[in-house]
Design an enzyme around this catalytic site. Structure first.
Site, PDB file in Angstrom:
ATOM      1  N   ASP A  13       0.865  -1.170   0.000  1.00  0.00           N
ATOM      2  CA  ASP A  13       0.000   0.000   0.000  1.00  0.00           C
ATOM      3  C   ASP A  13       0.910   1.230   0.000  1.00  0.00           C
ATOM      4  OD1 ASP A  13      -2.343   1.612   0.384  1.00  0.00           O
ATOM      5  OD2 ASP A  13      -1.874   1.682   2.519  1.00  0.00           O
ATOM      6  N   ASP A  15      -0.144   5.161   1.095  1.00  0.00           N
ATOM      7  CA  ASP A  15      -0.386   6.037   2.248  1.00  0.00           C
ATOM      8  C   ASP A  15      -0.483   5.216   3.524  1.00  0.00           C
ATOM      9  OD1 ASP A  15      -1.941   8.940   1.049  1.00  0.00           O
ATOM     10  OD2 ASP A  15      -1.316   7.306  -0.245  1.00  0.00           O
ATOM     11  N   ASP A 172      -1.852  -0.898   5.863  1.00  0.00           N
ATOM     12  CA  ASP A 172      -2.184  -0.451   7.220  1.00  0.00           C
ATOM     13  C   ASP A 172      -3.677  -0.357   7.466  1.00  0.00           C
ATOM     14  OD1 ASP A 172      -2.708   3.013   7.281  1.00  0.00           O
ATOM     15  OD2 ASP A 172      -2.286   1.905   5.445  1.00  0.00           O
TER      16      ASP A 172
END
Length: 222
Positions: A13, A15, A172
């Site tokens: 991922d 961000d 996240d």
């Protein structure tokens, strides 16, 4: 150096996993809030929502009043401000540059799979050479669907010429872990990212959890 214990590919991922973009996203949100005389949000309030996209951040800022606005207009205002401030305070998370270099040295294939639209992904990636060197990037508008749908991850694996089950996916957010599981990838939760007190991370079913980015190297011992 050779890869003795990990998988041949790692997908990330963006961000909250590779880049700490929360300060610039927060700037865009608070700029829009000021225009409409809404109170600004603090960094601590914004951070757990930074992976939730423009609509998620705007809903945080405007609360129950959000749906009474032209939400597409609000989103465009947010994106226009963010486009002009994408890399003012954005930084790599600690250990990202060195860890990616180690993975490159070991011949591990790397990709980025993000829900961030291509325009803004391109703007941030070109500012950070360790990320600009990653050839395979799948953005939120690359396909008609995005995470938690598995297709963006499967496309990245196909472009890397690696079977999905031979990939780690690191993210996240719950959508990252869900997408990775649905794609039959081994999932790694980046617990240093944008998790909030409300996140029930134990229910997400991640295969692994890391507290620092460099911990990825535990699967690539020489």
């Amino acid at each position: 150096m050779t890869n003795n214990s990990g998988k041949p590919a790692v997908l990330f991922d963006l961000d909250g996993t590779l880049l700490d973009t929360a300060p610039d996203l927060g700037f865009a949100l608070n700029s829009v809030l000021r225009r409409y005389d809404f109170p600004e949000k603090s960094a601590d309030e914004i951070r757990p929502h930074a992976s939730h996209g423009s609509y998620g951040l705007l809903r945080l800022g405007f609360g129950d009043a959000f749906d009474s606005f032209d939400t597409q207009q609000l989103r465009q205002e947010f994106l226009d401000i963010y486009e002009a401030h994408t890399c003012v305070h954005t930084v790599l998370f600690p250990g990202v540059a060195d860890t990616l270099a180690r993975l490159h040295e070991q011949g591990i294939k790397l990709a980025i799979v993000t829900n961030k639209p291509t325009l803004y992904t391109t703007l941030v990636l070109r500012e950070f050479k360790p990320l600009a060197d990653i050839d395979v990037v799948v953005c939120g508008d690359t396909l008609p669907v995005n995470k938690p749908h598995p297709d963006p991850l499967l496309l990245a694996a196909k472009q890397l010429e690696v079977a999905a089950q031979d990939c780690f996916y690191v993210g996240d957010a719950e959508r990252d872990i869900e997408a990775g599981r649905r794609a039959s990838m081994e999932t790694i939760l980046a617990a240093y990212g944008y998790l909030g007190d409300h996140d029930q991370v134990h229910d997400w079913g991640a295969d692994h959890r890391i507290e620092r980015f460099s911990e990825i190297l535990q699967w690539y011992k020489n």
